[in-house]
Design an enzyme around this catalytic site. Structure first.
Site, short mmCIF file in Angstrom:
data_model
loop_
_atom_site.label_atom_id
_atom_site.label_comp_id
_atom_site.label_asym_id
_atom_site.label_seq_id
_atom_site.Cartn_x
_atom_site.Cartn_y
_atom_site.Cartn_z
N ARG A 1 0.81 -1.22 0.00
CA ARG A 1 0.00 0.00 0.00
C ARG A 1 0.85 1.28 0.00
NH1 ARG A 1 -2.29 0.44 4.44
NH2 ARG A 1 -2.36 -1.60 5.43
N TYR B 1 -17.98 15.97 -14.20
CA TYR B 1 -17.96 14.51 -14.25
C TYR B 1 -18.89 13.96 -13.18
CZ TYR B 1 -16.38 9.74 -14.55
OH TYR B 1 -16.35 8.38 -14.70
N ASP C 1 -9.41 19.67 -12.95
CA ASP C 1 -9.56 18.38 -13.62
C ASP C 1 -9.56 18.68 -15.11
OD1 ASP C 1 -10.38 16.07 -14.87
OD2 ASP C 1 -12.06 15.66 -13.53
N LYS D 1 -7.80 7.84 -19.29
CA LYS D 1 -8.19 8.38 -20.59
C LYS D 1 -6.93 8.59 -21.45
CE LYS D 1 -12.11 8.27 -18.41
NZ LYS D 1 -12.62 9.37 -17.62
C1 LIG Z 1 -13.12 9.56 -16.29
C2 LIG Z 1 -13.10 10.85 -15.57
C3 LIG Z 1 -12.97 10.88 -14.18
C4 LIG Z 1 -12.90 9.65 -13.31
O1 LIG Z 1 -11.79 8.88 -13.55
P1 LIG Z 1 -11.76 7.24 -13.51
O2 LIG Z 1 -10.39 6.92 -13.89
O3 LIG Z 1 -12.81 6.75 -14.46
O4 LIG Z 1 -12.10 6.83 -12.10
C5 LIG Z 1 -12.94 12.15 -13.57
N1 LIG Z 1 -13.04 13.28 -14.29
C6 LIG Z 1 -13.19 13.27 -15.63
C7 LIG Z 1 -13.31 14.55 -16.37
C8 LIG Z 1 -13.23 12.05 -16.30
O5 LIG Z 1 -13.38 12.05 -17.65
#
Ligand SMILES: *Cc1c(COP(=O)(O)O)cnc(C)c1O
Length: 342
Positions: A55, A107, A180, A205
């Protein structure tokens, strides 16, 4: 002749070379996967390195973190087992009663978690329309707001928020700014340089780009007490990115700039084609000159707007699904599986 020997390497080269990873013993250029769940102490029974248990992290994940920290211009980066778990470490380390400012549209998973915590009496929330700096300023409470959350471009409207202005507003209120910018990775948007305190990306992504890892990358402009708490939270929750996934992520990031540039070129062609199309109501894409936030997007991404867009077709939901079906590019489920009640 200028001396070119000590020129800094370009971000694309550093990504392609995994930050010049080199195993000093063997000369290997690919970081190994270290899967150990526990680590032995040295001859004096002292802890050898910063980790003693799974961890705590592992050297493969640390290499991936170093690559992202370099790309972000960050003092440090932490990788989590998903984007959501990275966001939860930030949300969970806020104090009870803290005031947070979030966009109305963002999101869905992150918004749901904020709203759940508000319902439990853990946090106070105020909202602003994404991209609207005046609304953001009105939502902030000087001396009370601890965190301003900016998602730019926001999913699924693709409105762009001016990060430098948002940072000014957040800091004037005494709050930290988290961005983000998952839709425009740090090869396009360097949020920390624009004034953000924390830069978050769902590495699931663009950063990984192969749909075989979930990961969250959280980077910081200046480490401090909050950063330490987040690190402790990750350790206790066991949400550090595991070594095999870190290996895949390093592999994915080698081609980040190539993939992202191509996604941008394709998206520009698609958005331009469908803008004004008789069957289309609206194309939401900051790369279009007609987009209200186009100039901010251009500045913030250096013209690399990415591939995320929404196309609103004329007609109802069934009409939109018909379009997706007839395009043939979005993989449809087999009919039998689609009708099964999951
Ligand atoms: C996909 C996404 C998330 C969450 O991320 P995960 O890896 O799916 O847990 C948060 N913010 C945005 C803008 C996203 O596209």
């Amino acid at each position: 002749m200028p001396d070119r020997r000590n020129r800094p390497l370009s971000p694309s080269t550093k990504l392609a070379q995994a930050l010049r990873y080199l195993d000093q013993d063997t000369g290997a250029i690919v970081p190994p996967i270290q899967p150990s769940a526990t680590y032995a102490r040295d001859e004096d029974y002292a802890i050898r390195r910063s980790y003693m248990y799974r961890r705590d992290g592992n050297p493969t994940t640390e290499q991936a973190e170093a690559i992202i920290a370099d790309l972000e211009g960050a003092e440090d980066c932490m990788l989590f087992s998903s984007g959501m778990s990275a966001c939860m470490s930030v949300i969970d380390t806020l104090d009870t009663g803290d005031h947070v400012v979030v966009p109305e549209v963002m999101y869905h998973g992150v918004l749901q978690q904020f709203q759940r915590y508000e319902k439990l009496g853990r946090l106070k929330l105020s909202y602003y329309r994404a991209g609207d700096i005046d609304a953001l300023r009105d939502a902030c409470r000087k001396g009370e707001t601890q965190l301003v959350w900016v998602e730019s471009p926001n999913n699924p409207d693709w409105d762009v928020t001016d990060i430098a202005q948002a940072a000014e507003v957040a800091h004037a209120a005494g709050a930290k700014l988290l961005t983000d910018c998952t839709g425009t990775p740090p090869c396009a948007t360097r949020a920390l340089e624009l004034g953000a305190d924390f830069s978050f990306h769902s590495a699931t992504k663009y950063l990984n780009g192969h749909s075989d890892v979930t990961a969250g990358a959280l980077s910081v402009r200046e480490m401090g007490a909050w950063w330490e708490e987040i690190e402790g939270h990750r350790k206790l929750q066991g949400t550090v990115l595991q070594s095999f996934d870190a290996f895949l992520l390093i592999r994915g990031m080698r081609t980040l700039t190539l993939r992202y540039e191509r996604a941008t070129l394709n998206a520009l062609r698609i958005a331009t084609h469908f803008e004004g199309h008789p069957q289309v109501r609206k194309v939401l894409y900051p790369g279009l000159e007609s987009h209200p936030d186009h100039e901010i997007a251009k500045r913030q991404t250096h013209g690399m707007y990415g591939g995320m867009m929404s196309i609103i077709v004329k007609g109802d939901e069934a009409a939109a699904i018909d379009v997706a079906r007839s395009v043939g590019c979005f993989i449809p489920p087999p009919r039998s599986a689609a009708s099964r009640a999951w």
